[in-house]
Scaffold this motif. Sequence first.
Motif, PDB file in Angstrom:
ATOM      1  N   VAL A 237       3.517  -1.230  -0.300  1.00  0.00           N
ATOM      2  CA  VAL A 237       2.429  -2.174  -0.538  1.00  0.00           C
ATOM      3  C   VAL A 237       1.136  -1.646   0.079  1.00  0.00           C
ATOM      4  O   VAL A 237       1.098  -1.384   1.283  1.00  0.00           O
ATOM      5  N   PRO A 238       0.072  -1.482  -0.715  1.00  0.00           N
ATOM      6  CA  PRO A 238      -1.238  -1.151  -0.136  1.00  0.00           C
ATOM      7  C   PRO A 238      -1.938  -2.443   0.292  1.00  0.00           C
ATOM      8  O   PRO A 238      -2.451  -3.192  -0.536  1.00  0.00           O
ATOM      9  N   PHE A 239      -1.948  -2.725   1.579  1.00  0.00           N
ATOM     10  CA  PHE A 239      -2.528  -3.972   2.076  1.00  0.00           C
ATOM     11  C   PHE A 239      -4.048  -3.859   2.169  1.00  0.00           C
ATOM     12  O   PHE A 239      -4.574  -2.860   2.663  1.00  0.00           O
ATOM     13  N   PRO A 240      -4.770  -4.881   1.724  1.00  0.00           N
ATOM     14  CA  PRO A 240      -6.225  -4.868   1.871  1.00  0.00           C
ATOM     15  C   PRO A 240      -6.628  -5.099   3.326  1.00  0.00           C
ATOM     16  O   PRO A 240      -5.844  -5.611   4.129  1.00  0.00           O
ATOM     17  N   ASP A 241      -7.838  -4.722   3.636  1.00  0.00           N
ATOM     18  CA  ASP A 241      -8.376  -4.914   4.990  1.00  0.00           C
ATOM     19  C   ASP A 241      -9.043  -6.294   5.048  1.00  0.00           C
ATOM     20  O   ASP A 241     -10.266  -6.419   4.946  1.00  0.00           O
ATOM     21  N   PRO A 248      -1.081  -5.256  12.372  1.00  0.00           N
ATOM     22  CA  PRO A 248      -0.356  -3.970  12.312  1.00  0.00           C
ATOM     23  C   PRO A 248      -0.334  -3.323  10.933  1.00  0.00           C
ATOM     24  O   PRO A 248      -0.152  -2.104  10.831  1.00  0.00           O
ATOM     25  N   VAL A 249      -0.480  -4.115   9.857  1.00  0.00           N
ATOM     26  CA  VAL A 249      -0.424  -3.536   8.506  1.00  0.00           C
ATOM     27  C   VAL A 249      -1.745  -3.675   7.761  1.00  0.00           C
ATOM     28  O   VAL A 249      -1.887  -3.202   6.630  1.00  0.00           O
ATOM     29  N   ARG A 250      -2.725  -4.275   8.372  1.00  0.00           N
ATOM     30  CA  ARG A 250      -4.010  -4.525   7.708  1.00  0.00           C
ATOM     31  C   ARG A 250      -4.708  -3.216   7.332  1.00  0.00           C
ATOM     32  O   ARG A 250      -4.869  -2.318   8.152  1.00  0.00           O
ATOM     33  N   GLY A 251      -5.087  -3.113   6.051  1.00  0.00           N
ATOM     34  CA  GLY A 251      -5.808  -1.950   5.582  1.00  0.00           C
ATOM     35  C   GLY A 251      -4.968  -0.687   5.481  1.00  0.00           C
ATOM     36  O   GLY A 251      -5.519   0.412   5.359  1.00  0.00           O
ATOM     37  N   ARG A 252      -3.646  -0.829   5.489  1.00  0.00           N
ATOM     38  CA  ARG A 252      -2.765   0.339   5.452  1.00  0.00           C
ATOM     39  C   ARG A 252      -1.839   0.266   4.241  1.00  0.00           C
ATOM     40  O   ARG A 252      -1.560  -0.809   3.717  1.00  0.00           O
ATOM     41  N   ALA A 332      -1.628   5.324  -8.607  1.00  0.00           N
ATOM     42  CA  ALA A 332      -2.101   4.102  -9.259  1.00  0.00           C
ATOM     43  C   ALA A 332      -2.387   2.986  -8.259  1.00  0.00           C
ATOM     44  O   ALA A 332      -2.774   1.887  -8.661  1.00  0.00           O
ATOM     45  N   SER A 333      -2.203   3.267  -6.957  1.00  0.00           N
ATOM     46  CA  SER A 333      -2.313   2.230  -5.920  1.00  0.00           C
ATOM     47  C   SER A 333      -1.486   1.005  -6.295  1.00  0.00           C
ATOM     48  O   SER A 333      -1.915  -0.140  -6.174  1.00  0.00           O
ATOM     49  N   ALA A 334      -0.281   1.273  -6.772  1.00  0.00           N
ATOM     50  CA  ALA A 334       0.588   0.209  -7.263  1.00  0.00           C
ATOM     51  C   ALA A 334       1.452  -0.359  -6.147  1.00  0.00           C
ATOM     52  O   ALA A 334       1.798   0.337  -5.185  1.00  0.00           O
ATOM     53  N   VAL A 335       1.801  -1.624  -6.295  1.00  0.00           N
ATOM     54  CA  VAL A 335       2.854  -2.214  -5.484  1.00  0.00           C
ATOM     55  C   VAL A 335       4.179  -1.828  -6.124  1.00  0.00           C
ATOM     56  O   VAL A 335       4.403  -2.051  -7.318  1.00  0.00           O
ATOM     57  N   VAL A 336       5.043  -1.209  -5.351  1.00  0.00           N
ATOM     58  CA  VAL A 336       6.369  -0.784  -5.810  1.00  0.00           C
ATOM     59  C   VAL A 336       7.398  -1.686  -5.137  1.00  0.00           C
ATOM     60  O   VAL A 336       7.353  -1.872  -3.921  1.00  0.00           O
ATOM     61  N   GLN A 337       8.301  -2.245  -5.916  1.00  0.00           N
ATOM     62  CA  GLN A 337       9.353  -3.059  -5.313  1.00  0.00           C
ATOM     63  C   GLN A 337      10.682  -2.777  -5.989  1.00  0.00           C
ATOM     64  O   GLN A 337      10.800  -2.856  -7.209  1.00  0.00           O
ATOM     65  N   LEU A 338      11.686  -2.463  -5.173  1.00  0.00           N
ATOM     66  CA  LEU A 338      13.024  -2.150  -5.650  1.00  0.00           C
ATOM     67  C   LEU A 338      13.964  -3.234  -5.134  1.00  0.00           C
ATOM     68  O   LEU A 338      14.271  -3.285  -3.942  1.00  0.00           O
ATOM     69  N   ASN A 339      14.407  -4.131  -6.027  1.00  0.00           N
ATOM     70  CA  ASN A 339      15.290  -5.232  -5.640  1.00  0.00           C
ATOM     71  C   ASN A 339      16.749  -4.826  -5.823  1.00  0.00           C
ATOM     72  O   ASN A 339      17.146  -4.398  -6.909  1.00  0.00           O
TER      73      ASN A 339
END
Length: 435
Positions: A237-241, A248-252, A332-339
């Motif tokens: 997940v590319p988290f926005p700032d 801890p995950v902001r902007g990363r 693609a700055s995509a959110v990747v999720q593997l369920n």
Amino acid sequence: MNTLSVLVEGPVFVPGDAGYDTERSGFQLAGQHRPAVIVGATSASDVRTAIRFAAARDLPIAVQATGHGLTAPAQDALLITTHRMSGFRIDPAAGTAWIEAGVRWKAVVDAAAEHGLAPLSGSSPSVGAVSYTLGGGIGVLVRSYGLAADHVRTLEVVTADGEMRQVSAGSDLFWALLGGGNNFGVVTGMEIELVPVSHLFGGTLSFDASIATEVFQAYDQWTSTVPNEITSSAAVVPFPDLPMIPEPVRGREVAQIRIASIADKATTERLVAPLREIGPMLMDTLDALPFTQASSIFTDPPQPHEYYGTGIFLNGLNKSAMQALLELAGKASAVVQLNHLGGAIAGSAPNAIGHRDARYVLRLVSDPGSRALLDGVFAALAPFASGHAMNFMFGPTGADQVRSAFAADTYKRLSALKATYDPANLFRFNNNIIP
């Protein structure tokens, strides 16, 4: 159109009316509906009247509750919005709920929790319960209890001929609706079974995305060891700032493993221990929590926005495929999720849901301009793919994609039933099954 406003109790909008733009907009802001007329249905009677009006004029029909899964924007059509149909009731003695067409999961989750019960809802509390369930419903507890569609008792639906029908297991239409969705009519209500869950042990293990390949490899090995009490997913997940994002995950860009367990704390901690050894963690939120807070495990955005996405079922992955997936998705700055699937999903059920034997479902979501890159991801994963996932197709879909969501004989049966219940294909602004 003036005639229609007299015939229904809910509001009617045409282009240029105040409220038209608001009414046609849903959560998915890319490729919005631009219908000739909108009926804001307040009841099943309004839905029936709207369908009969459209059928008499050869107007194709689109349906929208919350608009999370828009696949085919409606033009020169009649749009039925169902968000005003928000009634529901819980029967704690029977362990069931009756839900109208526009109900969002949060309302059901909160009400059921008062009785120590839970629906088989998904990661986002703002998603419409009916449309989610018709597409299958791969939810927070899917490995423990199966798909949401497997726990439907009855459906109330208005078909293209304007007839109201109540169907249950054993009916061809019931079978087709659970998987084929609004290809066959507008479901105005459903009765579902609830499960006896009030709390779970869940949360997120977050790592820097620089070790995403290692995280996904370890996760792939780990999923082969866990019991059905554990439902999980791995994500990048590319988290926005933004201030509301944890520091801890902001902007990363972050690699995550999400856990939802109905096992006790000691068992869950023992099972999760190998994941904590993957590498340095940015954040570990695993803890006991009420089911009403299950959505906190995930990172679904609460605000409407533009996006494109799709999903495929996978039979497995190897290291090179994982690397290709993460590399292309990163561009693609995509959110990747593997369920992780399996568990209670396997086996047969009285519905048309496909690919029950898949090991994973992969979801990719990005901005609409990244569609070509995301399509490249799926091309790279073709050797591992068994077909597309109906609930996770956000944006234009083709006939081959829809067909791949089902076994060949299932699609043939669905197509025949489409010809029976909607021969003119009035319900075509969807993942369309051709009559």
